[in-house]
Design a protein around this motif. Structure first.
Motif, PDB file in Angstrom:
ATOM      1  N   UNK A 177       0.815  -1.218   0.000  1.00 41.77           N
ATOM      2  CA  UNK A 177       0.000   0.000   0.000  1.00 41.77           C
ATOM      3  C   UNK A 177       0.849   1.268   0.000  1.00 41.77           C
ATOM      4  N   UNK A 178       2.075   1.186   0.528  1.00 42.08           N
ATOM      5  CA  UNK A 178       2.930   2.370   0.596  1.00 42.08           C
ATOM      6  C   UNK A 178       3.930   2.441  -0.554  1.00 42.08           C
ATOM      7  N   UNK A 179       3.822   1.532  -1.524  1.00 45.97           N
ATOM      8  CA  UNK A 179       4.659   1.587  -2.704  1.00 45.97           C
ATOM      9  C   UNK A 179       5.850   0.655  -2.701  1.00 45.97           C
ATOM     10  N   UNK A 180       6.148   0.033  -1.592  1.00 51.23           N
ATOM     11  CA  UNK A 180       7.253  -0.923  -1.546  1.00 51.23           C
ATOM     12  C   UNK A 180       6.785  -2.307  -1.970  1.00 51.23           C
ATOM     13  N   UNK A 181       7.723  -3.210  -2.062  1.00 51.40           N
ATOM     14  CA  UNK A 181       7.404  -4.600  -2.378  1.00 51.40           C
ATOM     15  C   UNK A 181       6.528  -5.149  -1.263  1.00 51.40           C
ATOM     16  N   UNK A 182       5.481  -5.859  -1.605  1.00 51.61           N
ATOM     17  CA  UNK A 182       4.558  -6.398  -0.603  1.00 51.61           C
ATOM     18  C   UNK A 182       5.258  -7.355   0.358  1.00 51.61           C
ATOM     19  N   UNK A 183       6.348  -7.956  -0.082  1.00 47.16           N
ATOM     20  CA  UNK A 183       7.070  -8.916   0.762  1.00 47.16           C
ATOM     21  C   UNK A 183       8.414  -8.367   1.234  1.00 47.16           C
ATOM     22  N   UNK A 184       8.497  -7.066   1.438  1.00 44.39           N
ATOM     23  CA  UNK A 184       9.789  -6.505   1.822  1.00 44.39           C
ATOM     24  C   UNK A 184      10.260  -7.005   3.187  1.00 44.39           C
ATOM     25  N   UNK A 185       9.356  -7.243   4.118  1.00 41.76           N
ATOM     26  CA  UNK A 185       9.762  -7.761   5.421  1.00 41.76           C
ATOM     27  C   UNK A 185      10.320  -9.177   5.280  1.00 41.76           C
ATOM     28  N   UNK A 186       9.613 -10.017   4.556  1.00 40.85           N
ATOM     29  CA  UNK A 186      10.087 -11.383   4.336  1.00 40.85           C
ATOM     30  C   UNK A 186      11.395 -11.369   3.539  1.00 40.85           C
ATOM     31  N   UNK A 187      11.490 -10.462   2.583  1.00 38.91           N
ATOM     32  CA  UNK A 187      12.720 -10.316   1.815  1.00 38.91           C
ATOM     33  C   UNK A 187      13.879  -9.882   2.694  1.00 38.91           C
ATOM     34  N   UNK A 188      13.607  -8.938   3.594  1.00 46.37           N
ATOM     35  CA  UNK A 188      14.656  -8.498   4.528  1.00 46.37           C
ATOM     36  C   UNK A 188      15.144  -9.665   5.374  1.00 46.37           C
ATOM     37  N   UNK A 189      14.219 -10.425   5.916  1.00 48.90           N
ATOM     38  CA  UNK A 189      14.611 -11.569   6.752  1.00 48.90           C
ATOM     39  C   UNK A 189      15.415 -12.581   5.944  1.00 48.90           C
ATOM     40  N   UNK A 190      14.954 -12.897   4.740  1.00 47.75           N
ATOM     41  CA  UNK A 190      15.634 -13.888   3.911  1.00 47.75           C
ATOM     42  C   UNK A 190      17.054 -13.432   3.564  1.00 47.75           C
ATOM     43  N   UNK A 191      17.190 -12.219   3.047  1.00 39.46           N
ATOM     44  CA  UNK A 191      18.509 -11.767   2.594  1.00 39.46           C
ATOM     45  C   UNK A 191      19.446 -11.450   3.760  1.00 39.46           C
ATOM     46  N   UNK A 192      18.901 -11.023   4.889  1.00 35.19           N
ATOM     47  CA  UNK A 192      19.743 -10.838   6.081  1.00 35.19           C
ATOM     48  C   UNK A 192      20.251 -12.188   6.576  1.00 35.19           C
ATOM     49  N   UNK A 193      19.393 -13.187   6.555  1.00 34.11           N
ATOM     50  CA  UNK A 193      19.813 -14.531   6.947  1.00 34.11           C
ATOM     51  C   UNK A 193      20.873 -15.054   5.991  1.00 34.11           C
ATOM     52  N   UNK A 194      20.690 -14.805   4.704  1.00 37.21           N
ATOM     53  CA  UNK A 194      21.684 -15.218   3.722  1.00 37.21           C
ATOM     54  C   UNK A 194      23.027 -14.534   3.996  1.00 37.21           C
ATOM     55  N   UNK A 195      22.989 -13.248   4.341  1.00 33.60           N
ATOM     56  CA  UNK A 195      24.221 -12.514   4.649  1.00 33.60           C
ATOM     57  C   UNK A 195      24.920 -13.111   5.872  1.00 33.60           C
ATOM     58  N   UNK A 196      24.172 -13.420   6.929  1.00 33.95           N
ATOM     59  CA  UNK A 196      24.770 -14.027   8.124  1.00 33.95           C
ATOM     60  C   UNK A 196      25.351 -15.396   7.788  1.00 33.95           C
ATOM     61  N   UNK A 197      24.649 -16.161   6.969  1.00 30.38           N
ATOM     62  CA  UNK A 197      25.156 -17.478   6.579  1.00 30.38           C
ATOM     63  C   UNK A 197      26.481 -17.356   5.829  1.00 30.38           C
TER      64      UNK A 197
END
Length: 134
Positions: free
Chosen positions: A97-117
């Motif tokens: 609704x605010x113009x960002x990707x609808x899954x930005x939170x899930x994307x943040x978690x996924x890519x942050x986890x990938x970075x830690x890995x």
């Protein structure tokens, strides 16, 4: 020359772990019945829902404390793939609704986890910079 790489790893680990842990604690309080329903609807055994406690409680604690942080991060990444597949698949190619990707939170978690890995826990962890648990 000293760098802030290890401090950056700590900030990344703590942010990812604490934010995911909120979801895990919520499920500890309210249960996993909604997830059981989604799994059953997808034709999967509903008992798999209890694995969310691994992905949203145990793995974040591993990441936060830096004990087997890479493994914990891989578990969180897998947890996010399953969450998107089960609950958010229809939103994958949509905007919020605010113009960002609808899954930005899930994307943040996924890519942050990938970075830690990929990066590991770093010096500021119970496993230590080159500890056998890091």
């Amino acid at each position: 020359m000293q760098t802030n790489d290890d401090l950056g790893k700590l900030v990344l680990r703590a942010t990812l772990a604490i934010l995911i842990l909120f979801h895990g604690v919520s499920k500890l309080i309210t249960g996993v019945d909604p997830i059981m329903g989604m799994l059953a609807k997808a034709g999967l055994p509903s008992g798999l829902a209890f694995l969310v406690y691994v992905g949203e409680v145990i793995a974040p604690l591993m990441i936060l404390f830096g004990i087997w942080a890479r493994l914990g991060a891989v578990i969180v990444a897998i947890n996010m793939i399953v969450a998107v597949a089960l609950a958010h698949g229809a939103q994958f190619f949509t905007m919020g609704k605010t113009g960002g990707w609808a899954l930005e939170l899930q994307g943040f978690y996924f890519f942050s986890a990938l970075a830690v890995a990929l990066l590991g826990a770093g010096r500021y962890s119970m496993g230590g910079i080159s500890g056998r648990w890091n």
